[in-house]
Design a protein around this motif. Structure first.
Motif, short mmCIF file in Angstrom:
data_model
loop_
_atom_site.label_atom_id
_atom_site.label_comp_id
_atom_site.label_asym_id
_atom_site.label_seq_id
_atom_site.Cartn_x
_atom_site.Cartn_y
_atom_site.Cartn_z
N GLU A 69 -41.47 -2.35 -21.65
CA GLU A 69 -40.37 -3.28 -22.15
C GLU A 69 -39.31 -3.31 -21.37
O GLU A 69 -38.91 -2.24 -20.72
CB GLU A 69 -40.03 -2.80 -23.75
N PRO A 70 -38.58 -4.41 -21.18
CA PRO A 70 -37.50 -4.49 -19.96
C PRO A 70 -35.99 -4.33 -21.08
O PRO A 70 -35.97 -4.21 -22.20
CB PRO A 70 -37.37 -5.95 -19.93
N ASN A 103 -37.50 -3.40 -11.48
CA ASN A 103 -38.02 -4.70 -11.76
C ASN A 103 -38.64 -5.10 -10.19
O ASN A 103 -39.44 -6.14 -10.40
CB ASN A 103 -37.05 -5.85 -11.89
N LEU A 120 -31.75 -9.19 -16.61
CA LEU A 120 -32.70 -9.23 -17.59
C LEU A 120 -33.61 -9.98 -17.43
O LEU A 120 -34.92 -10.08 -17.69
CB LEU A 120 -32.04 -9.40 -19.26
N GLU A 121 -33.59 -11.32 -16.63
CA GLU A 121 -34.48 -12.41 -16.26
C GLU A 121 -35.58 -11.81 -15.39
O GLU A 121 -36.61 -11.82 -15.73
CB GLU A 121 -33.86 -13.53 -15.71
N ASN A 172 -37.71 -9.27 -17.40
CA ASN A 172 -38.74 -9.89 -18.05
C ASN A 172 -40.00 -10.54 -17.22
O ASN A 172 -40.90 -9.99 -17.62
CB ASN A 172 -38.24 -11.13 -18.83
N GLU A 173 -39.58 -10.81 -16.09
CA GLU A 173 -40.53 -11.25 -15.06
C GLU A 173 -41.54 -10.08 -14.62
O GLU A 173 -42.73 -10.23 -14.84
CB GLU A 173 -39.99 -11.91 -13.75
#
Length: 244
Positions: A54-55, A10, A35-36, A39-40
């Protein structure tokens, strides 16, 4: 489209590796402990036009989280082409040889046992690929040969937890590559070099672009490529190979 799982992707080197491989046409499962945050990172890549990403939530220090990620990925695909064990931590400082053993255990749980647990959990999906690749992201600080050379530029950087965790990861890489020697697998340890990231308060001279480039290189090697080797952006002489 070939598929890739990158842990700790990430931000920093992991995110740049995802960016470079996505640009090469791979579908990236961007692993993130949060997961946040995942997603970012995915939103950032998609804003750049890289939609093949895709996360996936995965905390490599938590076996339950790894197993949940394996179950989730298993619902999406039948095979995995590339696994990049990138997630890692420095650990608390200072790290003298007399450091509290809990500090050492914490680092090993992520950098060593975490990589092993992820590899073992996804090995069945990798076996379904025609050309599976595993890259264990390591460090030059894991090289015993270089640590024994007083002329080495990082000779004085002796850390009681981080360095040994990468030495152990290198040893596991050798064992895994040997076990898979008669298969299409290519398994290598890759050191992106001393890179300016959040990991080291941006103190390194290298760029994340160059760091990701060497990881991507060995994640995408052909059938005639090496296996069971140690490569580094900080290697001296010709080529990338680093002494164990």
């Amino acid at each position: 489209m070939k598929t890739v799982l990158i842990t700790g992707a990430n931000r920093s080197i992991g995110l740049e590796t995802a960016r470079q491989l996505a640009a090469q046409g791979y579908f990236i499962y961007l692993g993130s402990r949060s997961l946040e945050n995942g997603n970012e990172a995915v939103a950032q890549l998609k804003a750049e036009g890289l939609t093949n990403v895709e996360p996936i939530q995965i905390d490599v220090a938590d076996l339950t989280s790894i197993q949940a990620a394996r179950a989730e990925l298993g619902q999406k695909l039948d095979s995995l082409d590339v696994l990049i064990n990138n997630a890692g931590i420095n650990g608390a400082m200072p790290q003298a040889a007399t450091a509290d053993t809990q500090i050492i255990r914490d680092v090993f749980d992520t950098n060593f046992f975490g990589a092993i647990n992820v590899t073992q959990s996804f090995l069945d999906l990798l076996r379904q690929s025609e050309a599976p690749r595993i890259v264990n992201v390591t460090s030059g600080l894991g090289s015993l040969t270089m640590h024994s050379d007083p002329s080495w530029k990082y000779y004085a950087v002796k850390l009681g937890a981080y360095g040994p965790s990468k030495t152990a990861l290198n040893a596991y890489t050798v064992v895994l590559a040997y076990e898979l020697r008669d298969t299409p697998f290519k398994v290598n340890a890759v050191d992106p070099g001393y890179t300016a990231t959040d990991f080291n308060q941006h103190s390194g001279p290298g760029t994340v672009e160059d760091a990701a480039k060497i990881i991507a290189k060995y994640a995408t090697i052909g059938a005639d490529g090496p296996t069971g080797k140690f490569f580094s952006n900080d290697a001296d002489g010709e080529g990338d190979e680093m002494p164990w």
